[in-house]
Design an enzyme around this catalytic site. Sequence first.
Site, PDB file in Angstrom:
ATOM      1  N   ASP A   8      57.335 -92.534   0.236  1.00  0.00           N
ATOM      2  CA  ASP A   8      56.652 -92.731  -1.058  1.00  0.00           C
ATOM      3  C   ASP A   8      56.210 -91.615  -1.439  1.00  0.00           C
ATOM      4  O   ASP A   8      55.485 -90.991  -0.291  1.00  0.00           O
ATOM      5  CB  ASP A   8      55.942 -93.691  -1.687  1.00  0.00           C
ATOM      6  CG  ASP A   8      54.834 -92.853  -3.579  1.00  0.00           C
ATOM      7  OD1 ASP A   8      55.736 -92.861  -4.205  1.00  0.00           O
ATOM      8  OD2 ASP A   8      53.876 -93.232  -3.769  1.00  0.00           O
ATOM      9  N   ASP A  10      53.496 -89.353  -4.081  1.00  0.00           N
ATOM     10  CA  ASP A  10      52.291 -89.440  -4.396  1.00  0.00           C
ATOM     11  C   ASP A  10      51.499 -90.710  -3.943  1.00  0.00           C
ATOM     12  O   ASP A  10      51.833 -91.649  -4.395  1.00  0.00           O
ATOM     13  CB  ASP A  10      52.176 -89.571  -5.771  1.00  0.00           C
ATOM     14  CG  ASP A  10      52.863 -88.243  -6.430  1.00  0.00           C
ATOM     15  OD1 ASP A  10      53.167 -87.177  -6.191  1.00  0.00           O
ATOM     16  OD2 ASP A  10      53.508 -88.212  -7.764  1.00  0.00           O
ATOM     17  N   GLN A  56      59.030 -90.125 -10.844  1.00  0.00           N
ATOM     18  CA  GLN A  56      58.193 -88.372 -11.113  1.00  0.00           C
ATOM     19  C   GLN A  56      58.839 -88.878 -12.665  1.00  0.00           C
ATOM     20  O   GLN A  56      59.358 -87.848 -13.328  1.00  0.00           O
ATOM     21  CB  GLN A  56      59.345 -87.254 -10.707  1.00  0.00           C
ATOM     22  CG  GLN A  56      58.696 -86.915  -9.200  1.00  0.00           C
ATOM     23  CD  GLN A  56      57.647 -87.242  -8.972  1.00  0.00           C
ATOM     24  OE1 GLN A  56      57.323 -86.674  -9.861  1.00  0.00           O
ATOM     25  NE2 GLN A  56      56.877 -87.511  -7.962  1.00  0.00           N
ATOM     26  N   CYS A  93      63.318 -90.004  -9.078  1.00  0.00           N
ATOM     27  CA  CYS A  93      63.750 -90.711 -10.597  1.00  0.00           C
ATOM     28  C   CYS A  93      63.254 -90.039 -11.130  1.00  0.00           C
ATOM     29  O   CYS A  93      61.639 -89.980 -11.332  1.00  0.00           O
ATOM     30  CB  CYS A  93      63.537 -92.135 -10.316  1.00  0.00           C
ATOM     31  SG  CYS A  93      63.953 -93.164 -12.265  1.00  0.00           S
ATOM     32  N   HIS A  95      63.757 -90.221 -14.746  1.00  0.00           N
ATOM     33  CA  HIS A  95      63.519 -91.183 -15.745  1.00  0.00           C
ATOM     34  C   HIS A  95      61.820 -91.601 -16.047  1.00  0.00           C
ATOM     35  O   HIS A  95      61.438 -92.107 -15.815  1.00  0.00           O
ATOM     36  CB  HIS A  95      64.079 -92.783 -16.019  1.00  0.00           C
ATOM     37  CG  HIS A  95      65.084 -92.140 -15.396  1.00  0.00           C
ATOM     38  ND1 HIS A  95      66.539 -92.347 -14.324  1.00  0.00           N
ATOM     39  CD2 HIS A  95      66.948 -91.163 -15.744  1.00  0.00           C
ATOM     40  CE1 HIS A  95      67.400 -92.062 -13.886  1.00  0.00           C
ATOM     41  NE2 HIS A  95      67.660 -91.609 -15.473  1.00  0.00           N
ATOM     42  N   CYS A 103      66.985 -96.910 -10.617  1.00  0.00           N
ATOM     43  CA  CYS A 103      66.446 -95.730  -9.524  1.00  0.00           C
ATOM     44  C   CYS A 103      65.064 -95.782  -9.266  1.00  0.00           C
ATOM     45  O   CYS A 103      64.804 -95.622  -8.539  1.00  0.00           O
ATOM     46  CB  CYS A 103      67.247 -94.528  -9.670  1.00  0.00           C
ATOM     47  SG  CYS A 103      66.770 -93.754 -10.766  1.00  0.00           S
ATOM     48  N   ARG A 104      64.623 -96.211 -10.465  1.00  0.00           N
ATOM     49  CA  ARG A 104      62.874 -95.983 -10.267  1.00  0.00           C
ATOM     50  C   ARG A 104      62.218 -97.740 -10.196  1.00  0.00           C
ATOM     51  O   ARG A 104      63.008 -98.336  -9.992  1.00  0.00           O
ATOM     52  CB  ARG A 104      62.717 -96.303 -11.769  1.00  0.00           C
ATOM     53  CG  ARG A 104      60.966 -96.653 -11.997  1.00  0.00           C
ATOM     54  CD  ARG A 104      60.370 -96.254 -13.824  1.00  0.00           C
ATOM     55  NE  ARG A 104      59.229 -95.997 -13.609  1.00  0.00           N
ATOM     56  CZ  ARG A 104      58.515 -94.333 -13.390  1.00  0.00           C
ATOM     57  NH1 ARG A 104      59.151 -93.341 -13.462  1.00  0.00           N
ATOM     58  NH2 ARG A 104      57.253 -94.230 -13.267  1.00  0.00           N
ATOM     59  N   LYS A 105      61.700 -97.092  -8.800  1.00  0.00           N
ATOM     60  CA  LYS A 105      61.100 -98.371  -7.731  1.00  0.00           C
ATOM     61  C   LYS A 105      60.104 -99.044  -9.136  1.00  0.00           C
ATOM     62  O   LYS A 105      59.598 -98.619  -9.802  1.00  0.00           O
ATOM     63  CB  LYS A 105      59.910 -97.335  -6.632  1.00  0.00           C
ATOM     64  CG  LYS A 105      60.756 -97.255  -6.143  1.00  0.00           C
ATOM     65  CD  LYS A 105      59.676 -96.104  -4.914  1.00  0.00           C
ATOM     66  CE  LYS A 105      58.931 -95.315  -5.468  1.00  0.00           C
ATOM     67  NZ  LYS A 105      58.091 -94.275  -4.617  1.00  0.00           N
ATOM     68  N   ASP A 130      51.878 -96.590  -1.221  1.00  0.00           N
ATOM     69  CA  ASP A 130      50.334 -96.321  -2.044  1.00  0.00           C
ATOM     70  C   ASP A 130      50.397 -97.866  -3.175  1.00  0.00           C
ATOM     71  O   ASP A 130      49.362 -98.002  -3.458  1.00  0.00           O
ATOM     72  CB  ASP A 130      49.526 -95.668  -1.772  1.00  0.00           C
ATOM     73  CG  ASP A 130      49.638 -94.826  -2.879  1.00  0.00           C
ATOM     74  OD1 ASP A 130      51.103 -94.714  -3.455  1.00  0.00           O
ATOM     75  OD2 ASP A 130      49.671 -94.066  -4.148  1.00  0.00           O
TER      76      ASP A 130
END
Length: 177
Positions: A8, A10, A56, A93, A95, A103-105, A130
């Site tokens: 990941d 950030d 993102q 991602c 979106h 695609c978004r975790k 995290d």
Amino acid sequence: MNKAVFLDRDGVINEVLSKRVKFVNNPSQFYLLEGVGEAIRLFNEACIPTFVVTNQGGVGLGFMKEASLIKVHKRMVEELAKYGAHIDDIMYCPHKPKAGCACRKPEAQMLLDLASTHNINLSSSIMVGDREPDIEAGKKAGCKTVFIGDETDNSAQANIVFPHLLAAAPWILEELT
């Protein structure tokens, strides 16, 4: 098939929600966390493919343009190069949160796509994050998982917890080499 480490961004690679920066919406807000350059260089030296998978949502929400995100990633690559480290590929991602995309975790599509593109065996690989969505995405992809933070925050039940990426590096190297 290769083993890999998925990171990941950030909170694992760079500061977020700190005194210095809240969110990273432009390159000037990007600060590598201590030890990250060294940890990624160790993965590179062991020939472990190293990828970034990052939500993102600021792009979808209009806080930043995709062009700015590309510049942030260019800055990340430049900062890592100062340590002799590199990332093999970056997937994001863009979106909005709750957009329902694959695609978004916590969904695993970014990991699945990178695995397909780079011939990666996900069941022999590791996802490092995290936050709970990072760990859930890793589990859905079939990876082992590493939580960066405090054991009391490991609500997603990652395989193991470390305070930062450099502390996790020896365990990751042992698992992947």
